[in-house]
Design an enzyme around this catalytic site. Structure first.
Site, PDB file in Angstrom:
ATOM      1  N   LYS A 137       0.889  -1.306  -0.115  1.00 27.96           N
ATOM      2  CA  LYS A 137       0.091   0.021  -0.011  1.00 27.96           C
ATOM      3  C   LYS A 137       0.820   1.358  -0.032  1.00 27.96           C
ATOM      4  O   LYS A 137       1.962   1.129   0.407  1.00 27.96           O
ATOM      5  CB  LYS A 137      -0.868  -0.073   1.294  1.00 27.96           C
ATOM      6  N   GLY A 193     -20.373   7.062   1.805  1.00 30.01           N
ATOM      7  CA  GLY A 193     -19.520   7.269   0.977  1.00 30.01           C
ATOM      8  C   GLY A 193     -19.935   7.167  -0.628  1.00 30.01           C
ATOM      9  O   GLY A 193     -20.015   5.985  -0.930  1.00 30.01           O
ATOM     10  N   GLY A 248     -17.996   7.810  -3.576  1.00 29.83           N
ATOM     11  CA  GLY A 248     -16.936   7.822  -4.294  1.00 29.83           C
ATOM     12  C   GLY A 248     -16.928   6.585  -5.359  1.00 29.83           C
ATOM     13  O   GLY A 248     -18.244   6.187  -5.880  1.00 29.83           O
ATOM     14  N   ASN A 249     -15.695   6.434  -6.039  1.00 30.03           N
ATOM     15  CA  ASN A 249     -15.992   5.241  -6.703  1.00 30.03           C
ATOM     16  C   ASN A 249     -16.549   3.973  -6.279  1.00 30.03           C
ATOM     17  O   ASN A 249     -17.468   3.436  -7.143  1.00 30.03           O
ATOM     18  CB  ASN A 249     -14.157   4.750  -7.043  1.00 30.03           C
ATOM     19  N   ALA A 250     -16.232   3.611  -4.971  1.00 33.32           N
ATOM     20  CA  ALA A 250     -16.781   2.221  -4.672  1.00 33.32           C
ATOM     21  C   ALA A 250     -18.233   2.196  -4.364  1.00 33.32           C
ATOM     22  O   ALA A 250     -19.575   1.623  -4.966  1.00 33.32           O
ATOM     23  CB  ALA A 250     -16.091   1.678  -3.304  1.00 33.32           C
ATOM     24  N   GLY A 251     -18.634   3.505  -3.796  1.00 31.89           N
ATOM     25  CA  GLY A 251     -20.202   3.861  -3.471  1.00 31.89           C
ATOM     26  C   GLY A 251     -21.143   4.143  -4.591  1.00 31.89           C
ATOM     27  O   GLY A 251     -22.421   3.738  -4.589  1.00 31.89           O
TER      28      GLY A 251
HETATM   29  P1  NAD Z   1     -13.251   7.528  -3.507  1.00 33.03           P
HETATM   30  O1  NAD Z   1     -12.060   8.696  -3.055  1.00 33.03           O
HETATM   31  O2  NAD Z   1     -13.596   7.472  -4.762  1.00 33.03           O
HETATM   32  O3  NAD Z   1     -14.401   8.211  -2.512  1.00 33.03           O
HETATM   33  C1  NAD Z   1     -14.373   8.016  -1.291  1.00 33.03           C
HETATM   34  C2  NAD Z   1     -15.830   8.679  -0.762  1.00 33.03           C
HETATM   35  O4  NAD Z   1     -15.917   8.853   0.674  1.00 33.03           O
HETATM   36  C3  NAD Z   1     -15.983  10.067  -1.251  1.00 33.03           C
HETATM   37  O5  NAD Z   1     -17.261  10.205  -1.618  1.00 33.03           O
HETATM   38  C4  NAD Z   1     -15.663  10.919  -0.104  1.00 33.03           C
HETATM   39  O6  NAD Z   1     -16.507  12.175  -0.050  1.00 33.03           O
HETATM   40  C5  NAD Z   1     -16.514  10.125   1.222  1.00 33.03           C
HETATM   41  N1  NAD Z   1     -15.913  10.236   2.150  1.00 33.03           N
HETATM   42  C6  NAD Z   1     -14.459  10.705   2.753  1.00 33.03           C
HETATM   43  N2  NAD Z   1     -14.519  10.883   4.293  1.00 33.03           N
HETATM   44  C7  NAD Z   1     -15.960  10.538   4.591  1.00 33.03           C
HETATM   45  C8  NAD Z   1     -16.747  10.651   5.922  1.00 33.03           C
HETATM   46  N3  NAD Z   1     -16.022  10.990   7.027  1.00 33.03           N
HETATM   47  N4  NAD Z   1     -18.027  10.355   5.655  1.00 33.03           N
HETATM   48  C9  NAD Z   1     -18.591   9.926   4.776  1.00 33.03           C
HETATM   49  N5  NAD Z   1     -18.040   9.690   3.662  1.00 33.03           N
HETATM   50  C10 NAD Z   1     -16.642  10.536   3.231  1.00 33.03           C
HETATM   51  O7  NAD Z   1     -12.476   6.238  -2.848  1.00 33.03           O
HETATM   52  P2  NAD Z   1     -13.008   4.663  -3.105  1.00 33.03           P
HETATM   53  O8  NAD Z   1     -11.890   4.257  -4.103  1.00 33.03           O
HETATM   54  O9  NAD Z   1     -14.294   4.871  -3.353  1.00 33.03           O
HETATM   55  O10 NAD Z   1     -12.522   4.164  -1.773  1.00 33.03           O
HETATM   56  C11 NAD Z   1     -13.395   3.988  -0.745  1.00 33.03           C
HETATM   57  C12 NAD Z   1     -13.183   2.883   0.276  1.00 33.03           C
HETATM   58  O11 NAD Z   1     -13.072   1.771  -0.562  1.00 33.03           O
HETATM   59  C13 NAD Z   1     -11.790   3.023   0.943  1.00 33.03           C
HETATM   60  O12 NAD Z   1     -11.980   2.466   2.289  1.00 33.03           O
HETATM   61  C14 NAD Z   1     -10.902   2.302  -0.049  1.00 33.03           C
HETATM   62  O13 NAD Z   1      -9.721   1.771   0.689  1.00 33.03           O
HETATM   63  C15 NAD Z   1     -12.034   1.113  -0.389  1.00 33.03           C
HETATM   64  N6  NAD Z   1     -11.598   0.158  -1.525  1.00 33.03           N
HETATM   65  C16 NAD Z   1     -11.531   0.910  -2.862  1.00 33.03           C
HETATM   66  C17 NAD Z   1     -11.128   0.185  -3.939  1.00 33.03           C
HETATM   67  C18 NAD Z   1     -11.016   0.799  -5.255  1.00 33.03           C
HETATM   68  O14 NAD Z   1     -10.689  -0.033  -6.130  1.00 33.03           O
HETATM   69  N7  NAD Z   1     -11.345   2.076  -5.514  1.00 33.03           N
HETATM   70  C19 NAD Z   1     -10.780  -0.950  -3.652  1.00 33.03           C
HETATM   71  C20 NAD Z   1     -10.914  -1.657  -2.305  1.00 33.03           C
HETATM   72  C21 NAD Z   1     -11.374  -0.949  -1.332  1.00 33.03           C
END
Ligand code: NAD
Length: 416
Positions: free
Chosen positions: A106, A218, A220-223
Site C-alpha cells: 500500500k 461514501g 466515491g468510486n466504490a459507493g
Molecule cells: P473515493 O475517493 O472514490 O471515494 C471516497 C468517498 O468517501 C468520497 O465520496 C468521500 O467524500 C467520502 N468520504 C470521505 N470521508 C468521509 C466521511 N468521513 N464520511 C462519509 N463519507 C466520506 O474512494 P474509493 O476508491 O471509493 O474508496 C472508498 C473505500 O473503498 C476506501 O476504504 C478504500 O480503501 C476502499 N477500496 C477501494 C477500492 C477501489 O478500487 N477504489 C478497492 C478496495 C477498497
C-alpha cells in the site's frame, strides 16, 4: 489517534485472533505482524504560484511470499504511516482470500488533492514514482488507485516509471485508463465484487434483494458503482447516500444516475433534488436491508455497533469496523461481509489487468465479469464454510482462510 482506533493495531489484533484460532504459535504471529519493508519519501513539488512545498509519502510492502506486492496509493490529508501499514496488511489477506498470486502492499501521500490544481497533482504523482521506483515494478510491487487517486493519476505514474526505465512498462501499475492498457471492468470492479458477495449473503439469509433497501456511506468510486449495480442488477432501492460533506435520504428510493450526475456537478450529494438531509452517523444506523460502508476506517465502533439495524453490512471500505463492533454485530445476528473479502473485486480485476498487460492481449468486458463473479463467489463460500466449521464470524473465518494460505507458502519457502 486513540490506540483502539489505530488501524494498524486493529489489523494486528485481528491477525492475532486468527493465528490463535488456527493454533499457530507466537513465532508465526510475529513473522506476520509487521511489514517486510516500509519506505518513507519526502517529495518537494513546485506549486503553481512558484513556491515549493514538501509532502511526505509512504510505500509499504507487507508480505510478498505468494507473489509481487499489490495495493493502492491513497492521497489524503490525514494519511498516516499506520493507516498505510494496516491497508498493506489487509491487502495481503485480500489477495490470499481470493487466491490470486500476489502479496500485499500500500502507498500514500499526506496531501489534500481537493486544494491542489491538476498540474500540482501531476507533479506530486511523478515525484512519488521517482522516489519509490527503486522498489516497485511488475515483478516486485504493483500500485493501483485508492481514495482520491484515479486512472489519470495512474497514467502519469506509469508514464514516469516508463520514462525512467526507457521503455513502456504498463504492468507497473493497474487501474490505468483503457487506452493505456487498463482492463475493461476495472472501474466498477470493487463495487461489483461487493454486490456479488452481497448477492450470496442475501441467499444465505433468505433476503430478496428485489426492492431491498440500501444505504451507502461514501459516494466515491466504490459507493457510486455499488448504488448503480444494486439498483441495476437487483432492482434494490437506494434510500440514502453520503459523502464527507453529509448525506441525503429518500425512503421511496433515489435514482443512482441522478445522484452521480448531481455529485459530479456540485461536488457533493447534499442538495440532491427530492431528498432530505441526513448525517453520516444517522445513515449508518438506518433500518435498511443492506448497509455499505464505502468511505473510510473506524465508522462502526463499540459506540454505535449496537444501533446498526441493517441485515447485511457489506464492507466496501477497508477497515470500517473495529473488533469490538464485530462482536456486537455478530451477537445481534447482523451478517457482516468483511472488508478484505467484500471489496476484493478491485484487486482481482487489477490482477486480471496485470495478466492482460503481460500477455499484451485483452479480454472483453463480459469475460472479466464472468471471471470476477467466479472468484468472488468461490471465495465467499470458502469463507462461509470456514465460519460454519469453526463457529466464528466471517471476519475471523476470512482471516483463517487467508492467513493459512500465506503461512503454508512461507513454510514451503523456508521462511518460518
Ligand atoms: P473515493 O475517493 O472514490 O471515494 C471516497 C468517498 O468517501 C468520497 O465520496 C468521500 O467524500 C467520502 N468520504 C470521505 N470521508 C468521509 C466521511 N468521513 N464520511 C462519509 N463519507 C466520506 O474512494 P474509493 O476508491 O471509493 O474508496 C472508498 C473505500 O473503498 C476506501 O476504504 C478504500 O480503501 C476502499 N477500496 C477501494 C477500492 C477501489 O478500487 N477504489 C478497492 C478496495 C477498497
Amino acid at each position: 489517534m486513540a490506540a483502539e482506533l489505530n488501524p494498524f493495531k486493529i489489523a494486528q489484533r485481528q491477525l492475532k485472533i486468527a493465528t490463535d484460532a488456527l493454533g499457530y504459535d507466537d513465532s508465526v504471529y510475529e513473522a506476520l505482524s509487521e511489514p517486510k519493508r516500509l519506505l518513507t519519501v519526502s517529495l518537494t513539488v513546485k506549486m503553481d504560484d512558484g513556491t515549493f512545498k514538501t509532502f511526505k509519502g509512504f510505500r509499504c510492502q507487507y508480505n510478498d511470499v505468494r507473489g509481487p506486492c499489490k495495493g493502492g496509493i491513497r492521497y489524503h490529508p490525514e494519511e498516516t504511516v499506520d493507516t498505510v501499514k494496516a491497508l498493506a496488511a489487509w491487502m495481503t489477506w485480500k489477495c490470499a482470500v481470493v487466491d490470486i498470486p500476489l502479496g500485499g502492499g500500500k502507498g500514500g501521500i499526506i496531501c489534500n488533492p481537493k486544494e491542489m490544481s491538476e498540474a500540482e497533482i501531476e507533479r506530486l504523482s511523478r515525484a512519488y514514482i521517482h522516489e519509490v521506483a527503486v522498489i516497485i515494478g511488475p515483478n516486485k510491487d504493483i500500485p493501483a488507485p485508492d481514495v482520491y487517486t484515479n486512472p489519470q493519476i495512474m497514467a502519469w505514474m506509469m508514464d514516469e516509471f516508463s520514462i525512467m526505465t526507457g521503455y513502456n512498462v504498463p504492468g507497473v501499475i493497474t487501474g490505468k485508463p483503457i487506452e493505456l492498457g487498463g482492463s475493461l471492468g476495472r472501474g466498477d470492479a470493487t463495487a461489483r465484487g461487493c454486490v456479488y458477495t452481497t448477492r450470496e449473503a442475501a441467499k444465505e439469509i433468505a433476503l430478496d434483494l428485489n426492492g431491498a433497501t440500501v444505504a451507502i456511506q461514501g459516494f466515491g468510486n466504490a459507493g457510486q458503482h455499488a448504488a448503480s449495480l444494486m439498483h441495476g442488477l437487483h432492482n434494490s432501492k437506494i434510500v440514502a447516500i453520503s459523502d464527507s460533506r453529509g448525506g441525503v435520504v429518500n425512503l421511496d428510493g433515489l435514482e443512482p444516475h441522478d445522484a452521480i450526475a448531481h455529485k459530479k456537478k456540485t461536488g457533493r450529494v447534499a442538495g440532491l433534488p427530492g431528498t432530505e438531509e441526513i448525517t453520516n452517523q444517522a445513515l449508518l444506523e438506518m433500518d435498511v436491508d443492506v448497509l455499505f460502508p464505502a468511505a473510510l476506517e473506524n465508522v462502526i465502533t463499540q459506540e454505535n455497533a449496537g444501533n446498526i439495524k441493517a441485515k447485511i453490512v457489506a464492507e466496501a471500505a477497508n477497515g470500517p469496523t473495529t473488533p469490538e463492533a464485530d462482536v456486537i454485530m455478530h451477537k445481534n445476528g447482523i451478517f457482516v461481509i468483511p472488508d478484505f473479502l467484500c471489496n476484493a473485486g478491485g484487486v482481482t480485476v487489477s490482477y486480471f489487468e496485470t495478466v492482460q498487460n503481460t500477455y499484451n492481449y485483452y479480454w472483453d468486458e463480459s469475460e472479466v465479469h464472468e471471471k470476477l463473479n467466479k472468484k468472488m463467489t468461490d471465495a465467499f463460500h470458502t469463507v462461509l464454510a470456514a465460519a460454519k466449521k469453526h463457529n466464528v464470524h466471517l471476519r475471523t473465518a476470512a482471516y483463517m482462510v487467508a492467513v493459512k494460505r500465506v503461512v503454508e507458502a512461507m513454510k514451503l519457502r523456508g521462511w518460518i
